[in-house]
Design a protein around this motif. Structure first.
Motif, PDB file in Angstrom:
ATOM      1  N   GLU A 217       0.826  -1.213   0.000  1.00 46.44           N
ATOM      2  CA  GLU A 217       0.000   0.000   0.000  1.00 46.44           C
ATOM      3  C   GLU A 217       0.857   1.259   0.000  1.00 46.44           C
ATOM      4  N   ARG A 218       1.974   1.232   0.734  1.00 44.55           N
ATOM      5  CA  ARG A 218       2.884   2.382   0.736  1.00 44.55           C
ATOM      6  C   ARG A 218       3.459   2.630  -0.660  1.00 44.55           C
ATOM      7  N   MET A 219       3.588   1.555  -1.431  1.00 44.56           N
ATOM      8  CA  MET A 219       4.091   1.682  -2.804  1.00 44.56           C
ATOM      9  C   MET A 219       3.018   2.199  -3.766  1.00 44.56           C
ATOM     10  N   GLY A 220       1.794   2.408  -3.272  1.00 43.46           N
ATOM     11  CA  GLY A 220       0.740   3.016  -4.084  1.00 43.46           C
ATOM     12  C   GLY A 220      -0.272   2.041  -4.655  1.00 43.46           C
ATOM     13  N   TYR A 221      -0.280   0.810  -4.186  1.00 39.79           N
ATOM     14  CA  TYR A 221      -1.230  -0.196  -4.688  1.00 39.79           C
ATOM     15  C   TYR A 221      -2.244  -0.536  -3.608  1.00 39.79           C
ATOM     16  N   ARG A 222      -3.511  -0.578  -4.018  1.00 43.60           N
ATOM     17  CA  ARG A 222      -4.556  -0.985  -3.077  1.00 43.60           C
ATOM     18  C   ARG A 222      -4.547  -2.499  -2.954  1.00 43.60           C
ATOM     19  N   VAL A 223      -4.912  -2.973  -1.780  1.00 45.11           N
ATOM     20  CA  VAL A 223      -5.039  -4.398  -1.539  1.00 45.11           C
ATOM     21  C   VAL A 223      -6.504  -4.661  -1.223  1.00 45.11           C
ATOM     22  N   GLY A 224      -7.113  -5.570  -1.961  1.00 44.33           N
ATOM     23  CA  GLY A 224      -8.521  -5.877  -1.718  1.00 44.33           C
ATOM     24  C   GLY A 224      -9.100  -6.731  -2.820  1.00 44.33           C
ATOM     25  N   PRO A 225     -10.334  -7.166  -2.647  1.00 46.52           N
ATOM     26  CA  PRO A 225     -10.942  -8.090  -3.615  1.00 46.52           C
ATOM     27  C   PRO A 225     -11.330  -7.448  -4.945  1.00 46.52           C
ATOM     28  N   ASP A 226     -11.383  -6.123  -4.994  1.00 44.16           N
ATOM     29  CA  ASP A 226     -11.861  -5.452  -6.205  1.00 44.16           C
ATOM     30  C   ASP A 226     -10.735  -4.797  -7.015  1.00 44.16           C
ATOM     31  N   VAL A 227      -9.486  -5.196  -6.795  1.00 42.33           N
ATOM     32  CA  VAL A 227      -8.375  -4.628  -7.561  1.00 42.33           C
ATOM     33  C   VAL A 227      -8.103  -5.514  -8.777  1.00 42.33           C
ATOM     34  N   PRO A 228      -7.660  -4.941  -9.900  1.00 42.13           N
ATOM     35  CA  PRO A 228      -7.424  -5.748 -11.098  1.00 42.13           C
ATOM     36  C   PRO A 228      -6.209  -6.666 -10.994  1.00 42.13           C
ATOM     37  N   THR A 229      -5.196  -6.228 -10.250  1.00 39.74           N
ATOM     38  CA  THR A 229      -4.009  -7.057 -10.042  1.00 39.74           C
ATOM     39  C   THR A 229      -3.578  -6.924  -8.595  1.00 39.74           C
ATOM     40  N   GLY A 230      -2.861  -7.926  -8.121  1.00 42.69           N
ATOM     41  CA  GLY A 230      -2.406  -7.865  -6.738  1.00 42.69           C
ATOM     42  C   GLY A 230      -1.471  -9.008  -6.402  1.00 42.69           C
ATOM     43  N   ALA A 231      -1.003  -8.994  -5.179  1.00 45.06           N
ATOM     44  CA  ALA A 231      -0.018  -9.964  -4.718  1.00 45.06           C
ATOM     45  C   ALA A 231      -0.694 -11.171  -4.085  1.00 45.06           C
ATOM     46  N   VAL A 232      -0.178 -12.346  -4.411  1.00 43.15           N
ATOM     47  CA  VAL A 232      -0.565 -13.579  -3.729  1.00 43.15           C
ATOM     48  C   VAL A 232       0.714 -14.283  -3.292  1.00 43.15           C
ATOM     49  N   ILE A 233       0.574 -15.135  -2.309  1.00 45.01           N
ATOM     50  CA  ILE A 233       1.706 -15.887  -1.777  1.00 45.01           C
ATOM     51  C   ILE A 233       1.606 -17.319  -2.288  1.00 45.01           C
ATOM     52  N   ILE A 234       2.716 -17.827  -2.828  1.00 41.92           N
ATOM     53  CA  ILE A 234       2.688 -19.215  -3.295  1.00 41.92           C
ATOM     54  C   ILE A 234       3.496 -20.144  -2.400  1.00 41.92           C
ATOM     55  N   ASN A 235       4.256 -19.567  -1.475  1.00 37.84           N
ATOM     56  CA  ASN A 235       5.039 -20.372  -0.552  1.00 37.84           C
ATOM     57  C   ASN A 235       5.387 -19.494   0.634  1.00 37.84           C
ATOM     58  N   ALA A 236       5.305 -20.046   1.841  1.00 36.99           N
ATOM     59  CA  ALA A 236       5.661 -19.281   3.035  1.00 36.99           C
ATOM     60  C   ALA A 236       6.236 -20.220   4.087  1.00 36.99           C
ATOM     61  N   ASP A 237       7.182 -19.711   4.871  1.00 38.21           N
ATOM     62  CA  ASP A 237       7.729 -20.498   5.967  1.00 38.21           C
ATOM     63  C   ASP A 237       8.094 -19.591   7.124  1.00 38.21           C
ATOM     64  N   CYS A 238       8.255 -20.217   8.283  1.00 39.73           N
ATOM     65  CA  CYS A 238       8.633 -19.475   9.488  1.00 39.73           C
ATOM     66  C   CYS A 238       9.427 -20.400  10.388  1.00 39.73           C
ATOM     67  N   THR A 239      10.490 -19.863  10.952  1.00 42.12           N
ATOM     68  CA  THR A 239      11.268 -20.573  11.970  1.00 42.12           C
ATOM     69  C   THR A 239      11.089 -19.819  13.274  1.00 42.12           C
ATOM     70  N   PHE A 240      10.696 -20.543  14.317  1.00 39.96           N
ATOM     71  CA  PHE A 240      10.403 -19.960  15.624  1.00 39.96           C
ATOM     72  C   PHE A 240      11.592 -20.207  16.544  1.00 39.96           C
ATOM     73  N   TYR A 241      12.156 -19.135  17.092  1.00 42.60           N
ATOM     74  CA  TYR A 241      13.318 -19.255  17.968  1.00 42.60           C
ATOM     75  C   TYR A 241      12.955 -19.143  19.443  1.00 42.60           C
ATOM     76  N   ALA A 242      11.937 -18.343  19.751  1.00 44.09           N
ATOM     77  CA  ALA A 242      11.510 -18.162  21.137  1.00 44.09           C
ATOM     78  C   ALA A 242      10.044 -17.737  21.126  1.00 44.09           C
ATOM     79  N   PRO A 243       9.290 -18.119  22.151  1.00 45.94           N
ATOM     80  CA  PRO A 243       7.876 -17.739  22.183  1.00 45.94           C
ATOM     81  C   PRO A 243       7.683 -16.259  22.512  1.00 45.94           C
TER      82      PRO A 243
END
Length: 135
Positions: free
Chosen positions: A44-70
């Motif tokens: 959004e800071r880069m000037g793109y709206r995020v939402g269901p009614d935008v013509p193009t947008g970002a999706v995630i195809i892979n994600a991971d997380c490593t947890f070191y401490a709670p």
């Protein structure tokens, strides 16, 4: 975590009581929400709206997380977002999660972001402004 790319964004997020699991720690799924919030704020800071009614947008195809401490309540987490060299329609993003007031790394993660046409679900070229910001 793989080598970080270029620093893109930092955000602070208050840990909510509802973020906790049975053990009183932030639930592992919530870390992905924290990373997502940083990513959405940056887009959004880069000037793109995020939402269901935008013509193009970002999706995630892979994600991971490593947890070191709670992470416990109360706290404010700091998420730092980094981006990698862009491809035609995608780029890697990396995240570091800290607790405000501490130097300790609590978690890190990554997500591959693909820019897509929301009507067709097919990838499209990254917008030039995002490509420049990532390069």
């Amino acid at each position: 975590m793989e080598a970080k790319g270029k620093f893109l964004h930092e955000t602070r997020i208050a840990v909510r009581w509802g973020d906790l699991d049975f053990y009183g720690h932030v639930n592992n799924t919530i870390y992905f929400r924290y990373f997502e919030q940083a990513r959405v704020e940056w887009i959004e800071r880069m000037g793109y709206r995020v939402g269901p009614d935008v013509p193009t947008g970002a999706v995630i195809i892979n994600a991971d997380c490593t947890f070191y401490a709670p992470v416990n309540y109360p706290a404010t987490v700091i998420v730092r977002m980094y981006g990698g060299e862009p491809g035609r329609s995608s780029a890697m993003t990396w995240y570091e999660l800290y607790v405000e007031g501490e130097d300790r790394l609590y978690a890190d993660g990554a997500a591959k972001v693909v820019w897509m046409d929301t009507a067709t679900g097919k990838s499209v070229a990254l917008p030039d402004t995002l490509r420049e910001a990532l390069s």
